[in-house]
Design a protein around this motif. Structure first.
Motif, short mmCIF file in Angstrom:
data_model
loop_
_atom_site.label_atom_id
_atom_site.label_comp_id
_atom_site.label_asym_id
_atom_site.label_seq_id
_atom_site.Cartn_x
_atom_site.Cartn_y
_atom_site.Cartn_z
N LEU A 173 49.99 43.67 -26.83
CA LEU A 173 51.41 44.08 -26.74
C LEU A 173 51.19 45.87 -26.63
CD1 LEU A 173 53.26 42.17 -29.47
CD2 LEU A 173 52.93 41.52 -27.19
N THR A 174 52.43 46.42 -26.32
CA THR A 174 52.49 47.88 -26.26
C THR A 174 52.63 48.30 -27.75
OG1 THR A 174 55.02 47.77 -26.51
CG2 THR A 174 54.07 47.65 -24.34
N LEU A 175 51.98 49.78 -27.70
CA LEU A 175 52.25 50.49 -28.99
C LEU A 175 53.48 50.27 -29.65
CD1 LEU A 175 51.06 52.16 -31.26
CD2 LEU A 175 51.88 54.18 -29.71
N ARG A 176 54.70 50.60 -28.78
CA ARG A 176 56.16 50.47 -29.40
C ARG A 176 56.41 49.23 -29.82
NH1 ARG A 176 60.07 53.87 -27.54
NH2 ARG A 176 58.42 55.49 -27.21
N ALA A 177 56.07 47.87 -29.48
CA ALA A 177 56.17 46.80 -29.95
C ALA A 177 55.36 46.66 -31.40
CB ALA A 177 55.85 45.62 -28.94
N ARG A 178 54.23 47.09 -31.21
CA ARG A 178 53.44 46.85 -32.35
C ARG A 178 53.82 47.60 -33.50
NH1 ARG A 178 49.26 48.50 -28.93
NH2 ARG A 178 48.58 50.26 -30.12
N ARG A 179 54.38 49.07 -33.37
CA ARG A 179 54.90 49.76 -34.26
C ARG A 179 56.17 49.29 -34.79
NH1 ARG A 179 52.63 54.16 -36.83
NH2 ARG A 179 54.62 54.71 -37.37
N ALA A 180 56.95 48.65 -33.96
CA ALA A 180 58.12 47.89 -34.48
C ALA A 180 57.80 47.03 -35.75
CB ALA A 180 59.01 47.44 -33.34
N ALA A 181 56.89 46.09 -34.98
CA ALA A 181 56.63 45.03 -36.06
C ALA A 181 55.87 45.68 -37.31
CB ALA A 181 55.54 44.08 -35.44
N LEU A 182 54.92 46.58 -37.54
CA LEU A 182 54.78 47.12 -38.36
C LEU A 182 55.75 47.68 -39.37
CD1 LEU A 182 52.12 48.33 -40.25
CD2 LEU A 182 52.42 50.38 -38.58
N GLY A 183 56.72 48.55 -38.93
CA GLY A 183 57.70 49.14 -39.57
C GLY A 183 58.34 47.73 -40.21
N ASP A 184 58.60 46.56 -39.73
CA ASP A 184 59.33 45.43 -40.51
C ASP A 184 58.64 45.04 -41.32
OD1 ASP A 184 61.31 43.57 -40.53
OD2 ASP A 184 60.17 42.23 -39.37
N LEU A 185 57.17 44.83 -41.32
CA LEU A 185 56.41 44.52 -42.18
C LEU A 185 56.14 45.25 -43.50
CD1 LEU A 185 54.18 42.08 -42.80
CD2 LEU A 185 52.46 43.65 -41.80
N ILE A 186 55.90 46.70 -43.30
CA ILE A 186 55.73 47.62 -44.24
C ILE A 186 56.86 48.10 -45.06
CG2 ILE A 186 55.04 49.77 -44.93
CD1 ILE A 186 52.75 48.00 -44.52
N GLY A 187 58.36 48.19 -44.39
CA GLY A 187 59.42 48.70 -44.93
C GLY A 187 59.23 49.92 -45.43
N LYS A 188 59.65 50.11 -46.80
CA LYS A 188 59.70 51.50 -47.54
C LYS A 188 58.24 51.50 -48.05
CE LYS A 188 64.55 52.09 -48.19
NZ LYS A 188 65.62 52.16 -49.17
N GLY A 189 57.39 50.41 -47.97
CA GLY A 189 56.23 50.58 -48.60
C GLY A 189 56.22 50.71 -50.06
N ASN A 190 55.09 51.11 -50.79
CA ASN A 190 54.96 51.27 -52.32
C ASN A 190 54.24 52.35 -52.69
OD1 ASN A 190 52.31 50.34 -52.27
ND2 ASN A 190 52.98 48.28 -52.47
N GLU A 191 53.78 52.42 -53.73
CA GLU A 191 53.03 53.62 -54.34
C GLU A 191 51.86 54.02 -53.58
OE1 GLU A 191 50.94 55.55 -58.41
OE2 GLU A 191 52.03 53.25 -58.11
N HIS A 192 51.06 53.05 -53.21
CA HIS A 192 49.76 53.04 -52.49
C HIS A 192 49.76 52.73 -51.04
CE1 HIS A 192 47.83 53.92 -56.40
NE2 HIS A 192 48.49 52.65 -56.73
N ILE A 193 50.72 52.04 -50.53
CA ILE A 193 50.79 51.74 -49.07
C ILE A 193 51.99 52.18 -48.58
CG2 ILE A 193 50.52 49.75 -47.41
CD1 ILE A 193 48.49 49.86 -49.37
N ARG A 194 51.79 52.95 -47.39
CA ARG A 194 52.97 53.61 -46.77
C ARG A 194 52.68 53.47 -45.13
NH1 ARG A 194 53.13 59.02 -50.46
NH2 ARG A 194 53.42 58.10 -52.36
N ILE A 195 53.75 53.72 -44.47
CA ILE A 195 53.71 53.92 -42.94
C ILE A 195 53.67 55.30 -42.47
CG2 ILE A 195 56.10 53.68 -42.28
CD1 ILE A 195 55.59 51.86 -40.14
N SER A 196 52.80 55.53 -41.42
CA SER A 196 52.59 56.65 -40.98
C SER A 196 53.70 57.12 -39.89
CB SER A 196 51.09 56.95 -40.23
OG SER A 196 50.93 58.14 -39.60
N GLU A 197 54.32 57.95 -40.10
CA GLU A 197 55.57 58.11 -39.17
C GLU A 197 55.25 58.45 -37.70
OE1 GLU A 197 58.67 57.66 -39.80
OE2 GLU A 197 58.37 57.20 -42.20
#
Length: 281
Positions: free
Chosen positions: A147-171
Protein backbone atom coordinates in the motif's frame (compact mmCIF):
# COMPACT_ATOMS: atom_id res chain seq x y z
CA UNK A 1 -26.75 -4.77 21.08
CA UNK A 2 -28.22 -1.35 21.95
CA UNK A 3 -26.70 1.95 20.83
CA UNK A 4 -25.30 2.73 24.28
CA UNK A 5 -23.31 -0.50 24.41
CA UNK A 6 -22.05 0.05 20.87
CA UNK A 7 -20.75 3.51 21.77
CA UNK A 8 -19.05 2.05 24.83
CA UNK A 9 -17.35 -0.71 22.88
CA UNK A 10 -13.70 -0.93 23.96
CA UNK A 11 -10.72 -0.87 21.62
CA UNK A 12 -10.15 -4.47 22.67
CA UNK A 13 -13.16 -5.60 20.65
CA UNK A 14 -12.86 -3.14 17.76
CA UNK A 15 -12.70 -4.60 14.26
CA UNK A 16 -9.91 -2.57 12.68
CA UNK A 17 -10.57 -1.26 9.21
CA UNK A 18 -8.21 -2.94 6.76
CA UNK A 19 -7.17 -0.58 3.92
CA UNK A 20 -8.32 -1.52 0.45
CA UNK A 21 -5.64 -3.38 -1.51
CA UNK A 22 -4.00 -5.05 1.50
CA UNK A 23 -3.10 -8.68 0.87
CA UNK A 24 -4.25 -11.40 3.22
CA UNK A 25 -1.16 -13.13 4.54
CA UNK A 26 0.18 -15.06 7.52
CA UNK A 27 2.14 -12.91 9.94
CA UNK A 28 5.76 -12.48 8.76
CA UNK A 29 8.91 -12.81 10.82
CA UNK A 30 11.47 -10.04 11.01
CA UNK A 31 11.28 -7.69 8.01
CA UNK A 32 14.43 -5.97 6.77
CA UNK A 33 13.76 -2.25 7.35
CA UNK A 34 13.41 0.42 4.70
CA UNK A 35 16.57 2.53 4.96
CA UNK A 36 16.50 6.18 3.90
CA UNK A 37 19.24 7.57 1.71
CA UNK A 38 21.07 10.74 2.70
CA UNK A 39 20.25 13.68 0.46
CA UNK A 40 18.76 17.14 0.07
CA UNK A 41 15.11 17.82 0.85
CA UNK A 42 12.88 16.98 -2.16
CA UNK A 43 10.97 19.96 -3.48
CA UNK A 44 8.56 18.16 -5.83
CA UNK A 45 4.96 17.42 -4.89
CA UNK A 46 4.01 14.09 -3.37
CA UNK A 47 6.39 14.12 -0.40
CA UNK A 48 5.56 14.06 3.31
CA UNK A 49 7.99 15.11 6.03
CA UNK A 50 8.60 14.08 9.61
CA UNK A 51 11.21 14.83 12.24
CA UNK A 52 14.19 12.49 12.37
CA UNK A 53 14.27 11.01 15.86
CA UNK A 54 17.65 10.37 17.46
CA UNK A 55 17.22 6.86 18.83
CA UNK A 56 17.34 3.15 18.01
CA UNK A 57 15.31 1.66 15.16
CA UNK A 58 12.88 -0.94 16.47
CA UNK A 59 10.40 -3.24 14.74
CA UNK A 60 7.54 -4.34 16.99
CA UNK A 61 5.69 -7.61 16.31
CA UNK A 62 2.47 -7.96 18.29
CA UNK A 63 0.63 -11.28 18.54
CA UNK A 64 -2.00 -12.60 20.95
CA UNK A 65 -0.05 -13.14 24.17
CA UNK A 66 3.32 -12.10 22.74
CA UNK A 67 5.29 -8.99 21.76
CA UNK A 68 8.70 -9.19 20.10
CA UNK A 69 11.01 -6.22 19.59
CA UNK A 70 13.66 -6.48 16.88
CA UNK A 71 16.64 -4.19 16.26
CA UNK A 72 17.57 -2.86 12.82
CA UNK A 73 19.68 -6.01 12.29
CA UNK A 74 16.98 -8.41 13.47
CA UNK A 75 18.28 -9.07 16.98
CA UNK A 76 15.63 -9.82 19.60
CA UNK A 77 15.80 -7.08 22.27
CA UNK A 78 12.38 -7.74 23.80
CA UNK A 79 13.74 -8.45 27.28
CA UNK A 80 15.50 -5.08 27.39
CA UNK A 81 12.33 -2.99 27.13
CA UNK A 82 9.51 -4.34 29.33
CA UNK A 83 7.81 -0.91 29.45
CA UNK A 84 7.51 -0.86 25.64
CA UNK A 85 6.16 -4.42 25.61
CA UNK A 86 3.58 -3.51 28.26
CA UNK A 87 2.65 -0.31 26.44
CA UNK A 88 2.01 -2.17 23.19
CA UNK A 89 -0.03 -4.86 24.90
CA UNK A 90 -2.17 -2.26 26.67
CA UNK A 91 -2.70 -0.18 23.56
CA UNK A 92 -3.21 -2.87 20.90
CA UNK A 93 -4.82 -5.58 23.08
CA UNK A 94 -2.80 -8.24 21.23
CA UNK A 95 -4.05 -7.19 17.78
CA UNK A 96 -1.70 -8.91 15.27
CA UNK A 97 0.44 -6.10 13.90
CA UNK A 98 3.98 -5.16 12.80
CA UNK A 99 5.07 -1.61 13.50
CA UNK A 100 8.23 0.19 12.34
CA UNK A 101 9.52 2.97 14.54
CA UNK A 102 12.17 4.51 16.77
CA UNK A 103 12.99 3.96 20.43
CA UNK A 104 13.85 7.23 22.18
CA UNK A 105 14.63 8.73 25.57
CA UNK A 106 13.09 12.22 25.76
CA UNK A 107 14.93 14.94 27.70
CA UNK A 108 13.26 17.48 30.01
CA UNK A 109 12.00 19.39 26.96
CA UNK A 110 10.69 16.28 25.22
CA UNK A 111 13.51 16.10 22.68
CA UNK A 112 15.05 12.67 21.93
CA UNK A 113 18.42 12.36 23.69
CA UNK A 114 20.63 9.57 22.33
CA UNK A 115 23.08 9.69 25.22
CA UNK A 116 20.23 9.34 27.72
CA UNK A 117 18.91 6.40 25.68
CA UNK A 118 22.24 4.58 25.84
CA UNK A 119 22.46 5.18 29.59
CA UNK A 120 18.91 3.94 30.17
CA UNK A 121 19.62 0.76 28.20
CA UNK A 122 22.91 0.16 30.01
CA UNK A 123 21.23 0.61 33.41
CA UNK A 124 18.12 -1.44 32.46
CA UNK A 125 15.81 1.56 32.97
CA UNK A 126 13.15 1.17 30.29
CA UNK A 127 10.52 3.16 32.19
CA UNK A 128 11.75 6.45 30.71
CA UNK A 129 11.70 5.23 27.10
CA UNK A 130 9.17 6.01 24.36
CA UNK A 131 8.58 4.10 21.12
CA UNK A 132 7.49 6.35 18.25
CA UNK A 133 5.74 4.33 15.53
CA UNK A 134 5.94 5.77 12.01
CA UNK A 135 4.84 2.90 9.78
CA UNK A 136 2.47 -0.06 9.87
CA UNK A 137 3.55 -3.11 7.86
CA UNK A 138 1.00 -5.72 8.94
CA UNK A 139 -2.46 -5.66 10.55
CA UNK A 140 -4.88 -8.49 11.38
CA UNK A 141 -3.88 -11.12 8.82
CA UNK A 142 -3.10 -8.51 6.14
CA UNK A 143 0.25 -7.41 4.70
CA UNK A 144 0.19 -3.65 4.14
CA UNK A 145 3.62 -3.20 2.54
CA UNK A 146 2.31 -2.83 -1.03
CA UNK A 147 0.00 0.00 0.00
CA UNK A 148 1.00 3.65 -0.27
CA UNK A 149 2.62 5.37 2.69
CA UNK A 150 -0.44 7.59 3.02
CA UNK A 151 -2.71 4.52 3.35
CA UNK A 152 -0.39 2.81 5.84
CA UNK A 153 -0.13 5.98 7.92
CA UNK A 154 -3.92 6.33 8.03
CA UNK A 155 -4.23 2.76 9.34
CA UNK A 156 -1.44 3.43 11.86
CA UNK A 157 -3.22 6.53 13.15
CA UNK A 158 -6.42 4.55 13.63
CA UNK A 159 -4.51 1.80 15.47
CA UNK A 160 -2.39 3.97 17.78
CA UNK A 161 -4.81 6.84 18.36
CA UNK A 162 -3.46 9.12 21.09
CA UNK A 163 -1.11 6.40 22.27
CA UNK A 164 -0.01 6.09 25.89
CA UNK A 165 2.97 6.87 28.10
CA UNK A 166 5.37 4.61 26.19
CA UNK A 167 3.80 4.30 22.72
CA UNK A 168 3.21 7.28 20.46
CA UNK A 169 2.89 8.02 16.78
CA UNK A 170 5.57 10.01 14.97
CA UNK A 171 3.80 12.96 13.38
CA UNK A 172 3.74 12.90 9.58
CA UNK A 173 3.81 16.59 8.67
CA UNK A 174 2.48 17.60 5.26
CA UNK A 175 4.17 21.01 5.42
CA UNK A 176 7.01 22.57 3.47
CA UNK A 177 10.12 20.43 3.97
CA UNK A 178 12.58 23.34 4.12
CA UNK A 179 10.51 25.10 6.79
CA UNK A 180 10.32 21.95 8.91
CA UNK A 181 14.07 21.37 8.48
CA UNK A 182 14.91 24.89 9.68
CA UNK A 183 12.65 24.40 12.70
CA UNK A 184 14.26 21.02 13.49
CA UNK A 185 17.76 22.54 13.42
CA UNK A 186 16.72 25.48 15.63
CA UNK A 187 15.34 22.96 18.15
CA UNK A 188 18.68 21.10 18.00
CA UNK A 189 17.06 17.98 16.59
CA UNK A 190 18.82 15.58 14.23
CA UNK A 191 17.00 16.63 11.05
CA UNK A 192 14.04 15.41 8.99
CA UNK A 193 13.04 12.44 6.85
CA UNK A 194 11.19 13.02 3.56
CA UNK A 195 8.96 10.16 2.36
CA UNK A 196 7.05 9.71 -0.89
CA UNK A 197 3.40 9.59 0.06
CA UNK A 198 2.50 7.19 -2.79
CA UNK A 199 5.37 4.73 -2.27
CA UNK A 200 5.03 1.15 -0.97
CA UNK A 201 7.26 -0.12 1.83
CA UNK A 202 10.42 -1.72 0.47
CA UNK A 203 13.32 -3.22 2.43
CA UNK A 204 16.90 -2.03 2.06
CA UNK A 205 18.24 1.31 0.83
CA UNK A 206 15.45 3.24 -0.89
CA UNK A 207 15.30 6.67 -2.49
CA UNK A 208 11.60 6.94 -1.56
CA UNK A 209 12.87 7.87 1.93
CA UNK A 210 15.49 10.63 2.19
CA UNK A 211 17.08 11.83 5.41
CA UNK A 212 18.53 15.31 5.72
CA UNK A 213 20.62 15.99 8.82
CA UNK A 214 21.23 19.32 10.51
CA UNK A 215 24.87 18.39 11.03
CA UNK A 216 27.04 16.62 8.51
CA UNK A 217 27.97 13.13 9.65
CA UNK A 218 28.99 9.72 8.38
CA UNK A 219 29.45 6.19 9.68
CA UNK A 220 32.95 5.13 10.76
CA UNK A 221 33.34 1.53 11.92
CA UNK A 222 35.43 0.94 15.06
CA UNK A 223 38.46 -1.14 14.05
CA UNK A 224 40.37 -1.08 17.36
CA UNK A 225 40.37 0.48 20.80
CA UNK A 226 42.71 1.22 23.70
CA UNK A 227 41.56 0.49 27.23
CA UNK A 228 42.25 2.99 30.02
CA UNK A 229 45.08 1.48 32.06
CA UNK A 230 43.99 0.46 35.54
CA UNK A 231 40.42 1.74 35.19
CA UNK A 232 37.82 -0.11 37.27
CA UNK A 233 35.31 -0.73 35.86
CA UNK A 234 37.20 -0.97 32.62
CA UNK A 235 36.57 1.71 30.02
CA UNK A 236 37.73 2.83 26.60
CA UNK A 237 40.53 5.42 26.43
CA UNK A 238 40.49 5.94 22.64
CA UNK A 239 39.03 4.50 19.46
CA UNK A 240 40.61 3.76 16.11
CA UNK A 241 38.18 4.27 13.23
CA UNK A 242 37.95 3.01 9.67
CA UNK A 243 36.30 4.23 6.49
CA UNK A 244 35.05 2.34 3.47
CA UNK A 245 36.27 3.18 0.00
CA UNK A 246 35.76 1.15 -3.18
CA UNK A 247 34.74 -1.87 -1.12
CA UNK A 248 37.84 -1.75 1.09
CA UNK A 249 38.12 -0.89 4.78
CA UNK A 250 40.81 1.77 5.31
CA UNK A 251 42.16 3.53 8.39
CA UNK A 252 40.43 6.86 9.04
CA UNK A 253 41.84 8.19 12.32
CA UNK A 254 41.68 8.22 16.09
CA UNK A 255 38.98 9.54 18.43
CA UNK A 256 39.53 10.06 22.14
CA UNK A 257 37.47 13.09 23.16
CA UNK A 258 33.80 14.07 23.30
CA UNK A 259 32.66 11.06 25.32
CA UNK A 260 31.10 11.01 28.78
CA UNK A 261 32.69 8.59 31.27
CA UNK A 262 29.47 6.59 31.48
CA UNK A 263 29.49 6.13 27.68
CA UNK A 264 33.07 4.85 27.75
CA UNK A 265 32.21 2.17 30.33
CA UNK A 266 29.15 1.13 28.31
CA UNK A 267 31.08 1.11 25.03
CA UNK A 268 33.84 -1.07 26.47
CA UNK A 269 31.34 -3.79 27.36
CA UNK A 270 29.59 -3.53 23.99
CA UNK A 271 32.87 -4.02 22.12
CA UNK A 272 33.97 -7.08 24.10
CA UNK A 273 32.21 -9.77 22.00
CA UNK A 274 33.52 -8.23 18.76
CA UNK A 275 37.25 -8.56 19.54
CA UNK A 276 39.15 -10.60 16.91
CA UNK A 277 42.83 -11.70 16.83
CA UNK A 278 43.71 -10.08 13.50
CA UNK A 279 43.40 -6.54 12.18
CA UNK A 280 40.27 -5.98 10.06
CA UNK A 281 42.21 -3.66 7.69
Amino acid sequence: MNQGRQNGMSRKHKAWKIPRGAKKSPMPGFIEPCNPKVGPIPTAEGWDYELKLDGYRLQAHVKPGQVTLYTRRGHDWTAKFPSIVSGLQTLLHHTPAVLDGELTAPDSQGRPNFSALQTAIHEDRSGALVFYAYDLLYLQQHDLRNLTLRARRAALGDLIGKGNEHIRISENLHSDGATLFDAACRMELEGIVSKRSDAPYRSGDQDSWIKTKCQKSDNFPIIAFVEKLGARPRRVASLYLGRRKAGKLLYAGKAQTGFRHEDLYFLRECLDPHIIPASPL
